[in-house]
Enzyme design. Structure first.
Site, PDB file in Angstrom:
ATOM      1  NE  ARG A 150       2.110  12.175  11.206  1.00 20.67           N
ATOM      2  CZ  ARG A 150       2.111  11.137  12.041  1.00 20.67           C
ATOM      3  NH1 ARG A 150       2.533  11.283  13.289  1.00 20.67           N
ATOM      4  NH2 ARG A 150       1.714   9.942  11.637  1.00 20.67           N
ATOM      5  CE1 TYR A 179      27.953  21.798 -30.592  1.00 20.34           C
ATOM      6  CE2 TYR A 179      28.554  23.827 -29.464  1.00 20.34           C
ATOM      7  CZ  TYR A 179      27.589  23.020 -30.053  1.00 20.34           C
ATOM      8  OH  TYR A 179      26.287  23.435 -30.087  1.00 20.34           O
ATOM      9  CG  ASN A 227       4.856   8.501  10.687  1.00 14.08           C
ATOM     10  OD1 ASN A 227       4.497   7.982   9.638  1.00 14.08           O
ATOM     11  ND2 ASN A 227       4.724   7.899  11.852  1.00 14.08           N
ATOM     12  CG  LEU A 278      -1.766  -1.277   1.414  1.00 11.77           C
ATOM     13  CD1 LEU A 278      -2.795  -1.066   2.522  1.00 11.77           C
ATOM     14  CD2 LEU A 278      -2.449  -1.712   0.120  1.00 11.77           C
TER      15      LEU A 278
END
Length: 395
Positions: A16, A387, A228, A9
């Site tokens: 919190r 580049y 929590n 789950l």
């Protein structure tokens, strides 16, 4: 033996935490909290686990990928409603359902196997994992008959003063016979302080129907703990980090200062390697035997060959051969491959390049999209200019 399906789950927000992110995605040692639960679940059954998602469910599913099946709980109506939705996804399934939570990262497959064995040996309709806590505040309490048989579970907000004095608590982890669970799920009602459908009420309903119930008391109550809030998250991180380091040291690796060493649980390190202070090892990193890593080095999703030394450096997506020396202040970026006995020195950056056997890029150089052969010595201050404003060309 009946089949086992595991449901995790993971639909809640975790208010919190005071965050916009799903609680189960908070990282512990570089890994989402729920991933630890999923790793343990995968050891228990060949059937793919189900993860129940809700708040930021897309992100949870993206983080876990094809390790699980997913069921949505779009409205948070309690654990009873969550398990109803899981059972709805299992038409015709007549085995056992193990219910876990995505915010209990210390739960172990060993403890869960013991619980499943009791459940099956006693042919129980439901088995509850319990724990005895010095301070049971916040947990549902286990109710027993005068003969000690499980008769129900009461949530703390609905408990009487006498019930609150009970120290044996419900961990929220259950193993159910799915056909018997289905027989009572329709009777759950949100008649409680939370206004939710409690899965705990299913235990009372099964007891009232005369169905056999079982309990297993956890020998390691710390396995049920989960953070929590942010303070608890920091404590959980510290505990997880220490467990990871203990496993590494037991496998023959020296960690000079565990308090300043941070290692992802996916990292593998060979025997007789030494990890110096200030080291961070992340992702699917593999360190060979007899290596020295650090001090003050971060390595992410890389391979370091046997006997190599990396210090004061940052490596990402890099492969080092055997007896390679890297550092100090070296940045090796994705696609870098360094062959055996090569040396990459101070203030060097390399990206998407190959460095041949026994070659050296000693200092103050940038090497990008480049192939360097064997026995090459790149002088100080060398730069591969590849580049042109549109494309990056190989050198």
């Amino acid at each position: 033996m009946s089949e086992l399906k595991v449901a995790i789950l993971a639909a809640g927000k975790g208010t919190r935490m005071n965050s916009d992110h799903s609680k189960v995605l908070f990282p512990l040692c570089g890994v989402p909290m729920v991933q630890y639960v999923l790793w343990e679940a995968a050891q228990l059954s060949p059937l793919k686990p189900i993860v129940l998602i809700g708040y930021q469910g897309e992100q949870v599913a993206a983080a876990l990928g094809d390790q699980a099946e997913y069921v949505w709980q779009r409205e948070q109506l309690g654990t009873g409603d969550a398990v109803k939705k899981v059972c709805a996804q299992l038409p015709g399934f007549s085995g056992d359902l193990l219910v876990l939570y995505g915010d209990t990262p210390f739960i172990s497959a060993q403890s869960l196997r013991a619980m499943i064995e009791v459940h099956r040996s006693q042919r129980a309709a439901a088995t509850v994992l319990t724990a005895e806590l010095t301070d049971p505040t916040g947990y549902g309490r286990i109710l027993r008959s005068p003969t000690g048989v499980l008769s129900g579970i009461v949530e703390e907000k609905d408990a009487s003063p006498d019930e609150k004095s009970i120290r044996e608590v419900n961990t929220g982890i259950y193993c159910f016979s799915v056909p018997l669970l289905r027989s009572v799920l329709g009777q759950l009602k949100p008649q409680n302080a939370q206004g939710e459908y409690y899965l705990t009420d299913a235990i009372g309903l099964l007891a009232a129907a005369g169905q056999p119930l079982a309990t297993v008391k956890s020998e390691r109550p710390e396995e049920i703990m989960g953070p929590n809030d942010r303070k608890a998250l920091a404590r959980t991180e510290a505990k997880m980090r220490r467990e990871i380091l203990d496993r590494i040291m037991e496998a023959g690796v020296t960690v000079i200062d565990p308090a300043s060493t941070y290692i992802d649980p996916r990292v593998r390190i060979g025997r007789d390697s030494t990890i110096y202070p200030g080291v961070i090892l992340m992702g699917e990193t593999k360190i060979g035997a007899n290596c020295r890593i650090g001090p003050y080095t971060q390595i992410t999703s890389s391979v370091v060959g046997e006997g190599s030394h990396v210090y004061f450096s940052n490596l990402t997506g890099t492969t080092l051969g055997k007896r390679v020396e890297v550092g100090p202040y070296t940045h090796l970026r994705p696609g870098t491959k360094v062959a055996d006995q090569a040396k990459i020195g101070g203030f060097v950056e390399i990206k998407n390049s190959t460095v041949g056997i026994n070659s050296k890029v000693p200092h103050l150089s940038y090497i990008g999209d480049t192939t360097i052969g064997a026995e090459v010595n790149i002088g100080a201050g060398a730069i591969t200019c590849n580049y042109d404003g549109v494309r990056k060309w190989p050198t």
